[in-house]
Scaffold this active site. Sequence first.
Site, PDB file in Angstrom:
ATOM      1  N   SER A   1       4.613 -13.836   1.520  1.00  0.00           N
ATOM      2  CA  SER A   1       4.546 -15.104   2.251  1.00  0.00           C
ATOM      3  C   SER A   1       3.446 -16.004   1.700  1.00  0.00           C
ATOM      4  O   SER A   1       3.372 -17.182   2.040  1.00  0.00           O
ATOM      5  CB  SER A   1       4.305 -14.840   3.743  1.00  0.00           C
ATOM      6  OG  SER A   1       3.117 -14.085   3.919  1.00  0.00           O
TER       7      SER A   1
ATOM      8  N   CYS B   1     -19.179   8.165  -1.148  1.00  0.00           N
ATOM      9  CA  CYS B   1     -19.236   8.593  -2.547  1.00  0.00           C
ATOM     10  C   CYS B   1     -17.958   8.288  -3.321  1.00  0.00           C
ATOM     11  O   CYS B   1     -17.921   8.458  -4.543  1.00  0.00           O
ATOM     12  CB  CYS B   1     -19.549  10.085  -2.637  1.00  0.00           C
ATOM     13  SG  CYS B   1     -18.202  11.174  -2.107  1.00  0.00           S
TER      14      CYS B   1
ATOM     15  N   HIS C   1      -4.744  -4.363  -2.302  1.00  0.00           N
ATOM     16  CA  HIS C   1      -4.990  -3.968  -0.914  1.00  0.00           C
ATOM     17  C   HIS C   1      -5.046  -2.456  -0.761  1.00  0.00           C
ATOM     18  O   HIS C   1      -5.003  -1.941   0.352  1.00  0.00           O
ATOM     19  CB  HIS C   1      -3.925  -4.569   0.014  1.00  0.00           C
ATOM     20  CG  HIS C   1      -4.041  -6.046   0.149  1.00  0.00           C
ATOM     21  ND1 HIS C   1      -3.030  -6.839   0.671  1.00  0.00           N
ATOM     22  CD2 HIS C   1      -5.052  -6.908  -0.163  1.00  0.00           C
ATOM     23  CE1 HIS C   1      -3.408  -8.109   0.655  1.00  0.00           C
ATOM     24  NE2 HIS C   1      -4.629  -8.174   0.161  1.00  0.00           N
TER      25      HIS C   1
ATOM     26  N   ILE D   1       0.831  -1.207   0.000  1.00  0.00           N
ATOM     27  CA  ILE D   1       0.000   0.000   0.000  1.00  0.00           C
ATOM     28  C   ILE D   1       0.863   1.253   0.000  1.00  0.00           C
ATOM     29  O   ILE D   1       0.371   2.348   0.268  1.00  0.00           O
ATOM     30  CB  ILE D   1      -0.945   0.003   1.226  1.00  0.00           C
ATOM     31  CG1 ILE D   1      -0.143  -0.077   2.531  1.00  0.00           C
ATOM     32  CG2 ILE D   1      -1.940  -1.153   1.137  1.00  0.00           C
ATOM     33  CD1 ILE D   1      -0.990   0.030   3.798  1.00  0.00           C
ATOM     34  N   ASP D   2       2.163   1.108  -0.328  1.00  0.00           N
ATOM     35  CA  ASP D   2       3.131   2.180  -0.109  1.00  0.00           C
ATOM     36  C   ASP D   2       3.430   3.048  -1.322  1.00  0.00           C
ATOM     37  O   ASP D   2       4.217   3.993  -1.235  1.00  0.00           O
ATOM     38  CB  ASP D   2       4.439   1.598   0.435  1.00  0.00           C
ATOM     39  CG  ASP D   2       4.966   0.435  -0.402  1.00  0.00           C
ATOM     40  OD1 ASP D   2       4.841   0.483  -1.645  1.00  0.00           O
ATOM     41  OD2 ASP D   2       5.497  -0.523   0.195  1.00  0.00           O
TER      42      ASP D   2
ATOM     43  N   CYS E   1     -13.605   8.699   0.423  1.00  0.00           N
ATOM     44  CA  CYS E   1     -14.862   8.675   1.162  1.00  0.00           C
ATOM     45  C   CYS E   1     -15.503   7.309   0.978  1.00  0.00           C
ATOM     46  O   CYS E   1     -15.594   6.808  -0.150  1.00  0.00           O
ATOM     47  CB  CYS E   1     -15.794   9.768   0.649  1.00  0.00           C
ATOM     48  SG  CYS E   1     -17.465   9.686   1.360  1.00  0.00           S
TER      49      CYS E   1
ATOM     50  N   ILE F   1      15.663  -9.813  -2.281  1.00  0.00           N
ATOM     51  CA  ILE F   1      15.019  -9.530  -3.560  1.00  0.00           C
ATOM     52  C   ILE F   1      15.846  -8.562  -4.390  1.00  0.00           C
ATOM     53  O   ILE F   1      16.067  -8.771  -5.586  1.00  0.00           O
ATOM     54  CB  ILE F   1      13.603  -8.967  -3.328  1.00  0.00           C
ATOM     55  CG1 ILE F   1      12.722 -10.043  -2.698  1.00  0.00           C
ATOM     56  CG2 ILE F   1      12.979  -8.472  -4.632  1.00  0.00           C
ATOM     57  CD1 ILE F   1      11.439  -9.523  -2.122  1.00  0.00           C
TER      58      ILE F   1
END
Length: 252
Positions: free
Chosen positions: A200, A136, A125, A107-108, A133, A242
């Site tokens: 994971s 809406c 995610h 989410i970064d 909101c 990674i």
Amino acid sequence: MAVGGLQGALALRALLDGARRVVVFTGAGISTESGIPDFRSPGGIWTRMAPIDFRDFVGSAEMRREAWRRRFAMEEQLALARPNAGHEAVAALVAQGRASHVITQNIDNLHQDSGVPEDKVIEIHGNTRYAKCLECGARMELAPIRAHFEAHGDPPDCEVCSGIVKTATISFGQAMPELEMARAEAATLACDLFLVLGSSLVVYPAAGFPLLAKRNGAKLAIVNREPTEQDGHADLVIHDSIGKVMREAVEF
């Protein structure tokens, strides 16, 4: 059997070179190398406090205040985070036309920060860098929300409809985003190599995508520091950093 080091990177390079359409699937492990802790790891936020369920967020002003307090407490750490070699290698795969999409549990916003076009990133995610909101769907930026929160002790209501405002992330108990899940499924079914980086593979339904790709005839490669439950299904498993692996496997 899992491999690592240069042997693993070269094996991954061979898979990438032989693929026509790659989909990259990323989890928290790719961002820990940018200084963002995995929520589930020792020291992560969920080891120190229970996550706030979506129903509690909607039903309780106190829970909403706590959720926003936690979010703003993370701001400095998020602001300092920069894309690492793993993100840059993924961006290179997209820029080279080798990867069609990046499906991310993160989410970064670091994939976008690394140069991956917005329409190539599928955030299943959500994204914590802005708010929406719940009524809406209007987008709100975080700076004015924080200013209001610090001045009044509560987050503001939506400027458009006065609904509840929440970071644009998917919380426990909240429905997965239908459009993004459909896009992720379509991308998965169209690929011939599904590359997992830093997940994971325990959170469903997201963790079902690698197996879907494999059942559909794609090759599956997993790069993660720790073993996953899907290692036995993969054509290649690499237990290593990674950034280190991707730096060797992708030219950028």
